[in-house]
Each structure stands twice: as structure tokens, then as C-alpha cells.
Design a protein around this motif. Structure first.
Motif, PDB file in Angstrom:
ATOM      1  N   VAL A 190       0.849  -1.130   0.143  1.00 55.60           N
ATOM      2  CA  VAL A 190      -0.124  -0.038   0.010  1.00 55.60           C
ATOM      3  C   VAL A 190       1.011   1.275   0.022  1.00 55.60           C
ATOM      4  CG1 VAL A 190      -0.115   0.203   2.491  1.00 55.60           C
ATOM      5  CG2 VAL A 190      -1.935   1.145   1.206  1.00 55.60           C
ATOM      6  N   PHE A 191       0.323   2.319  -0.644  1.00 59.94           N
ATOM      7  CA  PHE A 191       1.147   3.567  -0.571  1.00 59.94           C
ATOM      8  C   PHE A 191       0.202   4.590  -0.027  1.00 59.94           C
ATOM      9  CE2 PHE A 191       3.041   7.442  -2.092  1.00 59.94           C
ATOM     10  CZ  PHE A 191       4.486   7.282  -2.175  1.00 59.94           C
ATOM     11  N   CYS A 192       0.697   5.220   1.120  1.00 56.27           N
ATOM     12  CA  CYS A 192      -0.279   5.920   2.072  1.00 56.27           C
ATOM     13  C   CYS A 192       0.129   7.317   1.901  1.00 56.27           C
ATOM     14  CB  CYS A 192      -0.138   5.653   3.278  1.00 56.27           C
ATOM     15  SG  CYS A 192      -0.878   3.934   3.979  1.00 56.27           S
ATOM     16  N   ASN A 193      -0.999   8.260   1.442  1.00 55.41           N
ATOM     17  CA  ASN A 193      -0.872   9.681   1.546  1.00 55.41           C
ATOM     18  C   ASN A 193      -1.223  10.346   2.573  1.00 55.41           C
ATOM     19  OD1 ASN A 193      -2.045   9.894  -2.182  1.00 55.41           O
ATOM     20  ND2 ASN A 193      -0.063   9.162  -1.166  1.00 55.41           N
ATOM     21  N   TYR A 194      -0.206  10.988   3.473  1.00 58.55           N
ATOM     22  CA  TYR A 194      -0.601  11.824   4.741  1.00 58.55           C
ATOM     23  C   TYR A 194      -0.563  13.219   4.284  1.00 58.55           C
ATOM     24  CZ  TYR A 194       0.241   7.784   7.756  1.00 58.55           C
ATOM     25  OH  TYR A 194       0.398   6.399   8.624  1.00 58.55           O
ATOM     26  N   ARG A 195      -1.261  14.084   5.249  1.00 59.48           N
ATOM     27  CA  ARG A 195      -1.210  15.441   5.227  1.00 59.48           C
ATOM     28  C   ARG A 195      -0.856  15.660   6.776  1.00 59.48           C
ATOM     29  NH1 ARG A 195      -5.182  20.047   2.173  1.00 59.48           N
ATOM     30  NH2 ARG A 195      -4.473  21.561   3.413  1.00 59.48           N
ATOM     31  N   GLY A 196      -0.010  16.383   6.985  1.00 62.95           N
ATOM     32  CA  GLY A 196       0.549  16.196   8.241  1.00 62.95           C
ATOM     33  C   GLY A 196       0.657  14.925   8.851  1.00 62.95           C
ATOM     34  N   ALA A 219      -5.094   9.770   2.166  1.00 56.52           N
ATOM     35  CA  ALA A 219      -5.670   8.670   1.221  1.00 56.52           C
ATOM     36  C   ALA A 219      -4.549   7.485   0.899  1.00 56.52           C
ATOM     37  CB  ALA A 219      -5.685   9.323  -0.185  1.00 56.52           C
ATOM     38  N   ALA A 220      -4.894   6.411   0.276  1.00 57.70           N
ATOM     39  CA  ALA A 220      -3.955   5.095  -0.083  1.00 57.70           C
ATOM     40  C   ALA A 220      -4.306   4.656  -1.039  1.00 57.70           C
ATOM     41  CB  ALA A 220      -4.216   4.228   1.280  1.00 57.70           C
ATOM     42  N   ARG A 221      -3.072   3.992  -1.746  1.00 56.22           N
ATOM     43  CA  ARG A 221      -3.306   3.495  -2.830  1.00 56.22           C
ATOM     44  C   ARG A 221      -2.795   2.147  -3.003  1.00 56.22           C
ATOM     45  NH1 ARG A 221      -0.660   5.775  -8.947  1.00 56.22           N
ATOM     46  NH2 ARG A 221      -0.891   3.688 -10.024  1.00 56.22           N
ATOM     47  N   VAL A 222      -3.633   1.042  -3.742  1.00 57.11           N
ATOM     48  CA  VAL A 222      -3.135  -0.157  -3.846  1.00 57.11           C
ATOM     49  C   VAL A 222      -3.372  -0.567  -5.285  1.00 57.11           C
ATOM     50  CG1 VAL A 222      -3.595  -2.609  -3.762  1.00 57.11           C
ATOM     51  CG2 VAL A 222      -3.731  -0.973  -1.702  1.00 57.11           C
ATOM     52  N   PRO A 262      -3.754   0.294  -9.012  1.00 59.27           N
ATOM     53  CA  PRO A 262      -4.383   1.444  -9.893  1.00 59.27           C
ATOM     54  C   PRO A 262      -5.142   1.977  -8.846  1.00 59.27           C
ATOM     55  CG  PRO A 262      -5.282  -0.522 -10.688  1.00 59.27           C
ATOM     56  CD  PRO A 262      -4.363  -1.186  -9.763  1.00 59.27           C
ATOM     57  N   TRP A 263      -5.612   1.374  -7.780  1.00 56.95           N
ATOM     58  CA  TRP A 263      -6.859   2.225  -7.054  1.00 56.95           C
ATOM     59  C   TRP A 263      -6.304   3.095  -5.948  1.00 56.95           C
ATOM     60  CZ3 TRP A 263     -11.317   1.416  -9.416  1.00 56.95           C
ATOM     61  CH2 TRP A 263     -11.475   0.103 -10.201  1.00 56.95           C
ATOM     62  N   LYS A 264      -6.991   4.128  -6.015  1.00 52.27           N
ATOM     63  CA  LYS A 264      -6.680   5.177  -4.658  1.00 52.27           C
ATOM     64  C   LYS A 264      -7.808   5.448  -4.025  1.00 52.27           C
ATOM     65  CE  LYS A 264      -4.729   9.576  -4.007  1.00 52.27           C
ATOM     66  NZ  LYS A 264      -4.081  10.901  -4.579  1.00 52.27           N
ATOM     67  N   ALA A 265      -7.887   5.241  -2.620  1.00 52.98           N
ATOM     68  CA  ALA A 265      -9.101   5.700  -2.055  1.00 52.98           C
ATOM     69  C   ALA A 265      -8.782   6.860  -1.052  1.00 52.98           C
ATOM     70  CB  ALA A 265      -9.501   4.319  -0.971  1.00 52.98           C
ATOM     71  N   HIS A 266      -9.813   7.768  -1.067  1.00 55.22           N
ATOM     72  CA  HIS A 266      -9.634   9.156  -0.092  1.00 55.22           C
ATOM     73  C   HIS A 266     -10.706   8.768   0.947  1.00 55.22           C
ATOM     74  CE1 HIS A 266      -7.242  11.687  -2.850  1.00 55.22           C
ATOM     75  NE2 HIS A 266      -7.915  10.811  -4.038  1.00 55.22           N
ATOM     76  N   PHE A 267     -10.019   8.883   2.180  1.00 55.87           N
ATOM     77  CA  PHE A 267     -10.671   8.846   3.347  1.00 55.87           C
ATOM     78  C   PHE A 267     -10.987  10.338   4.048  1.00 55.87           C
ATOM     79  CE2 PHE A 267      -7.900   5.008   3.072  1.00 55.87           C
ATOM     80  CZ  PHE A 267      -8.752   4.199   3.276  1.00 55.87           C
ATOM     81  N   ILE A 268     -10.218  11.057   3.825  1.00 49.70           N
ATOM     82  CA  ILE A 268     -10.383  12.643   4.073  1.00 49.70           C
ATOM     83  C   ILE A 268      -9.920  13.174   2.819  1.00 49.70           C
ATOM     84  CG2 ILE A 268      -9.723  14.386   5.473  1.00 49.70           C
ATOM     85  CD1 ILE A 268      -8.698  12.228   7.600  1.00 49.70           C
ATOM     86  N   THR A 269     -10.798  14.341   2.323  1.00 48.95           N
ATOM     87  CA  THR A 269     -10.433  15.124   1.236  1.00 48.95           C
ATOM     88  C   THR A 269     -10.409  16.874   1.617  1.00 48.95           C
ATOM     89  OG1 THR A 269     -12.641  15.120   0.656  1.00 48.95           O
ATOM     90  CG2 THR A 269     -11.013  13.685  -0.697  1.00 48.95           C
ATOM     91  N   ARG A 270      -9.401  17.230   0.967  1.00 45.88           N
ATOM     92  CA  ARG A 270      -9.417  18.888   1.338  1.00 45.88           C
ATOM     93  C   ARG A 270      -8.741  19.514   0.344  1.00 45.88           C
ATOM     94  NH1 ARG A 270      -6.686  21.381   6.819  1.00 45.88           N
ATOM     95  NH2 ARG A 270      -7.276  23.667   6.360  1.00 45.88           N
ATOM     96  N   LYS A 323      -8.714  -0.740   2.731  1.00 49.83           N
ATOM     97  CA  LYS A 323      -9.012  -0.560   4.439  1.00 49.83           C
ATOM     98  C   LYS A 323      -7.982  -1.532   4.985  1.00 49.83           C
ATOM     99  CE  LYS A 323     -13.527   1.665   4.691  1.00 49.83           C
ATOM    100  NZ  LYS A 323     -14.907   1.562   5.160  1.00 49.83           N
ATOM    101  N   ALA A 324      -8.174  -2.657   4.415  1.00 44.73           N
ATOM    102  CA  ALA A 324      -7.270  -3.818   5.073  1.00 44.73           C
ATOM    103  C   ALA A 324      -5.863  -3.520   5.151  1.00 44.73           C
ATOM    104  CB  ALA A 324      -7.542  -5.390   4.612  1.00 44.73           C
ATOM    105  N   ALA A 325      -5.339  -2.993   3.933  1.00 45.73           N
ATOM    106  CA  ALA A 325      -4.055  -2.725   3.827  1.00 45.73           C
ATOM    107  C   ALA A 325      -3.673  -1.680   4.679  1.00 45.73           C
ATOM    108  CB  ALA A 325      -3.684  -2.567   2.324  1.00 45.73           C
ATOM    109  N   VAL A 326      -4.603  -0.662   4.703  1.00 52.05           N
ATOM    110  CA  VAL A 326      -4.272   0.473   5.608  1.00 52.05           C
ATOM    111  C   VAL A 326      -3.920   0.059   6.993  1.00 52.05           C
ATOM    112  CG1 VAL A 326      -5.269   2.849   6.500  1.00 52.05           C
ATOM    113  CG2 VAL A 326      -5.002   2.240   4.118  1.00 52.05           C
ATOM    114  N   GLU A 327      -4.908  -0.771   7.552  1.00 51.86           N
ATOM    115  CA  GLU A 327      -4.804  -1.295   9.047  1.00 51.86           C
ATOM    116  C   GLU A 327      -3.505  -1.840   9.196  1.00 51.86           C
ATOM    117  OE1 GLU A 327      -6.868  -0.388  11.264  1.00 51.86           O
ATOM    118  OE2 GLU A 327      -7.632   1.057   9.787  1.00 51.86           O
TER     119      GLU A 327
END
Length: 295
Positions: free
Chosen positions: A206-212, A217-220, A222-230, A271-275
Motif C-alpha cells: 500500500v502507498f499511503c498519502n499523509y497530510r501532516g 488517502a491510500a493507493r493499492v 491502480p486504485w486510490k481511496a480518499h478517506f479525507i479530502t481537502r 482498508k485492510a492494507a491501511v490497517e
């Protein structure tokens, strides 16, 4: 022009140091790209008899922007284009220095960026093209940047669409140099030599995108899930999504088509990869915040 992006030399009383020695204050920023390049070329020439590492971060195209008289008002893209063309000249000087010193066939050169455009600065902040948003966000316009690797005789001209990042350079350099990656700490970078040499893929769960300190968001694959957007910067608040937004960023790099409703199984996979990722993260003291004894 956006007042924040107005490029006036007298606004910036920035010093220029070589090590601990003050060279100039205020620095003549129209000369920085040339002077940095001269230093880099001199370093290469002086180091050619032994292994060396050159980290060469230019001041530009971060704002404020300044181009030398040789490049000012020469491009079709205004000041930003002038600056980028001068950076291209700089890269050429460095590659020429490697060739002239007989080092090109034994040197890996990587060119990249730390983030996407600073959209608040208008024309002088750059552009992410078809990618969504810019610096400060976790949309592709902030997180996806150019990555170019050059090594004559070793890296064949090609386009690789696998995910890699600057954290991978440490692990990759250790591999190429015959060194062992430290085992006494967590190392996030992957060895990307298979991507560089076209010999295979790399395993990245998984490739995780942090803000602070928050995972947005996280990518597995070609798929990218946004849990929080801004958005990049501005007064808007973060939006938390009970159902994450989902995009196939290979087919939809502009992140326009939210397909979460069509792919609940992909959401579950991410979600499983993020956990699993979160279970490996250890809190460490911030290097950016001072500590007070007893607090």
C-alpha cells in the motif's frame, strides 16, 4: 498578478551561505541557478577519483522565481517557463560534466520533485496539467511528480508506470553499492532496481498519502481511496468520508469519476492494507517541534 506571487528582488533579504561562511546578503537570486550548477560541476570534477553522492536541490521553481538575463523573457510560459528552461540548462551541464570526466557509465542520476504546483501562486506556482489539485493536498496533483532516472548503458529509454518515491532512493543506492540496509530501524523505501533496469516489479502492499500526521488517502495498485479530502490550501475544512471516494488513477488520473459504489471489494482491500500499515507505524518525537524539559 497575484500579489503573493509578485517577484521583486527587494522583497527577499535572503542570505547565501557556503557551509558556515556568509557569501552574500541579500543573495542575487537571478544568479542562483548558475552558481549552484557551477558548484555541482566543480564537486563532480574534484570527486571523480572516488565514489560520491551529490544531492543537488535547486531553489526554483519554488516561488519567488528569478531567472538570469540569459533566460529572462525567453520562454512562451512567462517567468515560470524561463526558470524551468534554465533548470534544463543546469541538468545538461551536470550530465556533460559526468561525460567529460568519464563518469557517465558508472553514475545513476535521478531527477524528481518534492510536490506538485503551488496553485495559490497562480502562473508562477506551476501547473499539474490534467492532475487534480496541487501542493498541500493528497490529490494526484500534489503527490504525483516527475521521476526521471538516467544511467547510460544500464537504464534503457522507457516509461514505467509503477509507483516509486524518493524514500526508495536510499534503499536502492544501498543495493547498488553493495551495502546492507540498516536492520535496527524501520526503513520505508523499496529497492527499485527492477523498475530501473526493466527486470521486474516491486512489492508495495500500500502507498499511503499523509497530510501532516493524518492519513488522507491510500493507493493499492491502480486504485486510490480518499478517506479525507481537502483542497491544496485555503479556508476549507477537511471532509471525512464514511464511504471513501475511490478512483482508478491509471484510467482516471484527474480523479473525476468516483467509483466507490461499484467496487466495495476494492474499498475493503485498501482498508485492510491501511490497517496493516497503521499497525507498523511507531510514534516518534517530532523533529520540527522543540521540547521543553519536564513537559
Amino acid at each position: 498578478m497575484n500579489a503573493l506571487a509578485d517577484q521583486k528582488a527587494e522583497y527577499w533579504n535572503a542570505p547565501l551561505y557556503r557551509g558556515m561562511e556568509l557569501v552574500e546578503k541579500p543573495a542575487d537570486q537571478t544568479t542562483l541557478t548558475r552558481r549552484y550548477t557551477d558548484e555541482a560541476v566543480n564537486f563532480i570534477t574534484q570527486s571523480k577519483g572516488k565514489p560520491f553522492f551529490l544531492y543537488f536541490p535547486h531553489t526554483f521553481p519554488h516561488t519567488p522565481l528569478f531567472a538570469s538575463p540569459a533566460f529572462k523573457d525567453k520562454s512562451l510560459r512567462g517567468l515560470y517557463g524561463d526558470v524551468v528552461e534554465e533548470l534544463g540548462w543546469s541538468v545538461g551541464r551536470v550530465l556533460d560534466a559526468l561525460r567529460e570526466n568519464g563518469l557517465a557509465d558508472n553514475t545513476l542520476v535521478v531527477f524528481s520533485s518534492d510536490n506538485g504546483p503551488w496553485l495559490l501562486m497562480g502562473e508562477t506556482g506551476g501547473s499539474a496539467g490534467l492532475l487534480r489539485e496541487g501542493k498541500g493536498s493528497t490529490w494526484e496533483g500534489s503527490m504525483r511528480v516527475p521521476g526521471i532516472a538516467w544511467w547510460p548503458g544500464k537504464i534503457k529509454p522507457s516509461v514505467c508506470r509503477d509507483v516509486a518515491c524518493t524514500m526508495d532512493l536510499f534503499t536502492t543506492a544501498a543495493k547498488l553499492g553493495g551495502a546492507t540496509v540498516p536492520q535496527d530501524r524501520a526503513i520505508d523505501g523499496k529497492d527499485i532496481t527492477p523498475l530501473l533496469f526493466g527486470t521486474g516489479k516491486i512489492e508495495r502492499e500500500v502507498f499511503c498519502n499523509y497530510r501532516g500526521q493524518q492519513l488522507y488517502a491510500a493507493r493499492v495498485g491502480p486504485w486510490k481511496a480518499h478517506f479525507i479530502t481537502r483542497s491544496s490550501y485555503g479556508p476549507d475544512k477537511p471532509t471525512h468520508h464514511d464511504m471513501p471516494e475511490l478512483y482508478n488513477v491509471e484510467q482516471d488520473p484527474s480523479e473525476i469519476h468516483n467509483v466507490a459504489g461499484k467496487h466495495p471489494e476494492i474499498i475493503a482491500q485498501i482498508k485492510a492494507a491501511v490497517e496493516q500499515h497503521r499497525a507498523t507505524v511507531q510514534d516518534v518525537p517530532s523533529q520540527l517541534v522543540g521540547t521543553v524539559e519536564g513537559k
